[in-house]
Design a protein around this motif. Sequence first.
Motif, PDB file in Angstrom:
ATOM      1  N   GLU A  40      31.282   3.938  22.906  1.00  0.00           N
ATOM      2  CA  GLU A  40      31.212   3.786  24.361  1.00  0.00           C
ATOM      3  C   GLU A  40      29.819   3.340  24.793  1.00  0.00           C
ATOM      4  OE1 GLU A  40      31.718   4.087  28.507  1.00  0.00           O
ATOM      5  OE2 GLU A  40      33.252   4.066  26.938  1.00  0.00           O
ATOM      6  N   ALA A  41      28.786   3.967  24.245  1.00  0.00           N
ATOM      7  CA  ALA A  41      27.410   3.632  24.624  1.00  0.00           C
ATOM      8  C   ALA A  41      27.050   2.216  24.189  1.00  0.00           C
ATOM      9  CB  ALA A  41      26.437   4.640  24.015  1.00  0.00           C
ATOM     10  N   ALA A  42      27.459   1.841  22.981  1.00  0.00           N
ATOM     11  CA  ALA A  42      27.132   0.511  22.471  1.00  0.00           C
ATOM     12  C   ALA A  42      27.821  -0.578  23.287  1.00  0.00           C
ATOM     13  CB  ALA A  42      27.529   0.398  21.003  1.00  0.00           C
ATOM     14  N   CYS A  43      29.099  -0.372  23.622  1.00  0.00           N
ATOM     15  CA  CYS A  43      29.834  -1.379  24.390  1.00  0.00           C
ATOM     16  C   CYS A  43      29.292  -1.481  25.819  1.00  0.00           C
ATOM     17  CB  CYS A  43      31.322  -1.053  24.405  1.00  0.00           C
ATOM     18  SG  CYS A  43      32.111  -1.220  22.784  1.00  0.00           S
ATOM     19  N   ALA A  44      28.917  -0.335  26.392  1.00  0.00           N
ATOM     20  CA  ALA A  44      28.322  -0.351  27.727  1.00  0.00           C
ATOM     21  C   ALA A  44      26.987  -1.100  27.705  1.00  0.00           C
ATOM     22  CB  ALA A  44      28.131   1.075  28.244  1.00  0.00           C
ATOM     23  N   ALA A  45      26.188  -0.859  26.661  1.00  0.00           N
ATOM     24  CA  ALA A  45      24.901  -1.547  26.552  1.00  0.00           C
ATOM     25  C   ALA A  45      25.097  -3.040  26.343  1.00  0.00           C
ATOM     26  CB  ALA A  45      24.096  -0.952  25.396  1.00  0.00           C
ATOM     27  N   ALA A  46      26.093  -3.430  25.533  1.00  0.00           N
ATOM     28  CA  ALA A  46      26.374  -4.843  25.288  1.00  0.00           C
ATOM     29  C   ALA A  46      26.808  -5.537  26.567  1.00  0.00           C
ATOM     30  CB  ALA A  46      27.441  -4.987  24.212  1.00  0.00           C
ATOM     31  N   GLU A  47      27.656  -4.872  27.343  1.00  0.00           N
ATOM     32  CA  GLU A  47      28.094  -5.445  28.622  1.00  0.00           C
ATOM     33  C   GLU A  47      26.925  -5.533  29.596  1.00  0.00           C
ATOM     34  OE1 GLU A  47      30.287  -6.993  31.726  1.00  0.00           O
ATOM     35  OE2 GLU A  47      30.811  -6.837  29.599  1.00  0.00           O
ATOM     36  N   GLY A  48      26.095  -4.501  29.617  1.00  0.00           N
ATOM     37  CA  GLY A  48      24.959  -4.484  30.527  1.00  0.00           C
ATOM     38  C   GLY A  48      23.932  -5.564  30.227  1.00  0.00           C
ATOM     39  N   PRO A 205      16.906  -7.288  26.226  1.00  0.00           N
ATOM     40  CA  PRO A 205      17.498  -5.961  26.466  1.00  0.00           C
ATOM     41  C   PRO A 205      18.028  -5.364  25.169  1.00  0.00           C
ATOM     42  CG  PRO A 205      18.363  -7.595  28.017  1.00  0.00           C
ATOM     43  CD  PRO A 205      17.607  -8.359  26.969  1.00  0.00           C
ATOM     44  N   THR A 206      17.904  -4.047  25.011  1.00  0.00           N
ATOM     45  CA  THR A 206      18.338  -3.406  23.762  1.00  0.00           C
ATOM     46  C   THR A 206      19.830  -3.592  23.497  1.00  0.00           C
ATOM     47  OG1 THR A 206      18.617  -1.307  24.931  1.00  0.00           O
ATOM     48  CG2 THR A 206      16.512  -1.667  23.823  1.00  0.00           C
ATOM     49  N   GLY A 207      20.634  -3.766  24.523  1.00  0.00           N
ATOM     50  CA  GLY A 207      22.070  -3.921  24.337  1.00  0.00           C
ATOM     51  C   GLY A 207      22.493  -5.253  23.762  1.00  0.00           C
ATOM     52  N   VAL A 208      21.551  -6.166  23.523  1.00  0.00           N
ATOM     53  CA  VAL A 208      21.900  -7.437  22.889  1.00  0.00           C
ATOM     54  C   VAL A 208      22.524  -7.194  21.519  1.00  0.00           C
ATOM     55  CG1 VAL A 208      20.883  -9.505  21.816  1.00  0.00           C
ATOM     56  CG2 VAL A 208      20.248  -8.845  24.146  1.00  0.00           C
ATOM     57  N   PHE A 209      22.091  -6.138  20.830  1.00  0.00           N
ATOM     58  CA  PHE A 209      22.615  -5.837  19.498  1.00  0.00           C
ATOM     59  C   PHE A 209      22.734  -4.331  19.307  1.00  0.00           C
ATOM     60  CE2 PHE A 209      21.807  -4.515  15.118  1.00  0.00           C
ATOM     61  CZ  PHE A 209      22.850  -5.150  14.464  1.00  0.00           C
ATOM     62  N   SER A 210      23.856  -3.908  18.736  1.00  0.00           N
ATOM     63  CA  SER A 210      24.050  -2.507  18.359  1.00  0.00           C
ATOM     64  C   SER A 210      24.702  -2.445  16.992  1.00  0.00           C
ATOM     65  CB  SER A 210      24.931  -1.779  19.381  1.00  0.00           C
ATOM     66  OG  SER A 210      24.340  -1.755  20.658  1.00  0.00           O
ATOM     67  N   HIS A 211      24.475  -1.334  16.306  1.00  0.00           N
ATOM     68  CA  HIS A 211      24.991  -1.171  14.941  1.00  0.00           C
ATOM     69  C   HIS A 211      25.610   0.219  14.813  1.00  0.00           C
ATOM     70  CE1 HIS A 211      24.368  -0.756  10.402  1.00  0.00           C
ATOM     71  NE2 HIS A 211      25.116  -1.820  10.545  1.00  0.00           N
TER      72      HIS A 211
END
Length: 518
Positions: A40-48, A205-211
């Motif tokens: 949830e956090a990663a997808c929210a950050a990616a959208e943001g 922005p940090t949400g450009v990439f998540s792992h």
Amino acid sequence: MADTQHLDRSQQASGFRSIDAQSGQPVGPPLAIHGLADVEAACAAAEGAFDAYRAIDNEARAAFLERIGAEIVTLGDDLILTAMRESGLPRARLEGERGRTVGQLKMFADVVRRGGWMGVRIDPSLPDRAPLPRPDLRMRMIPLGPVAVFGASNFPLAFSTAGGDTASALAAGCTVVVKGHPAHPATGAMVAGAIDAAVAACGLPTGVFSHLVGPGNELGSALVQDPRIAAVGFTGSRGGGLALVKLAQARPVPIPVYAEMSSVNPVVLLPEALKARGTALGTAFVGSLTMGAGQFCTNPGLVLAIEGEGLDAFVAAAGTALCEASAATMLTGGIHAAYEQGVAALRAHDDVKTIAQGKLGEGVTQGQAAFFETSAAQFLADKELGHEVFGAASLLVRCTSEDELHAVLREAEGQLTATIQMDAGDSDAASRLIPLLERKAGRILANGWPTGVEVSHAMVHGGPFPATSDGRTTSVGSLAIDRFLRPVSYQNLAPELLPTVLRDGTVAPRLVDGVFVD
């Protein structure tokens, strides 16, 4: 989002361990597992982060891709040693794979700078056209949105965390959430750290990439079903790919899944080639078959030939070479078990003959190479014989005529590659084959072997189902960027409302009234 950010703390304590591919034993400290809250956090950050990331100019995006490559190089020998331990792959292979990973990031940086990926088309208004005027129409390609990428087991660098799917999605302007492959979690974490460092260095922005890291299917399922994810890139088994396709299509808003799944990559040995060099072909075939323990999606798992002079020499040479082939460590215990099961089924089949087997291995996950044969009639009668056995196993299909060979190919599934071994006297037969092979494969080779994929602009690494879930696409080469773009047309917008690239006077490759202007 680095592996320790936004962690679901209830999951952290349990963890899981990296597995040494050769011994099958856990190594290193426990690794934190991400949970559903992290998805949830990663997808929210990616959208943001998506709108801000897609808005940066081409030079900034290209520099970001190149910085990822530089950060991966900075990891040095520690990355290679970690990947060797987790995959069982040799140093030279992984050093080459690191070079390919960095090289494809640079290739996509060059693609971004050139701008052709934007697909700009302009049809100027024709107010005096009769009987109706034409409006001003301008079109460009835009990124789809956040993309979920699933790391592949057999390429811990080039097809995983910073691999081709991630590189092409980032090049398109999409943010990316990677589900790391559980077979190489430590390798994935190191590469993810390199991408995080590039994000920070480029001020993104940090949400450009998540792992995300964890065993099992729960994380991946949740990722594909998250409404903010706009597309999926996957390399793996047919079962895994189809499961993701099903989840994606069941969403209230379905999304595309670009899954590379299953291929046996038929090699056709034409008569004159067999007569002239049957022995040499047999030896070379085994070299391709056993490369990387046979764990390539382009492994030659099917050989087709018409009975005649040279075929027995091919079989004898292949058998001799295979008997000398050492067993090789396979990527995971699960892959080894599936390979052993597939080989055992072929060995036990009433209408399949064992030509040769390689040397037995001593390690718990070492695969023994195997070569089998059957008749075209039996192959056509049992569709299971055409299914992939992922590893160094292949099946020779003996055909009685060119018509029978064509019948086998017509019934074969979609493939990543199809290879023709031919000499000058085979040209007519080859010309009759190519239209059929075009309908079956994404890449047609002459006088080579399918293992080895050049990362270039003209490469197609895709093919009709089940090679991929969408045979119109490729996961290797610059064309891979197209998977994560879609067209938008702008009609009669005032110049100040148009995207900069569509305004008059902007220099970028474009079609103007159907004529290409560079």
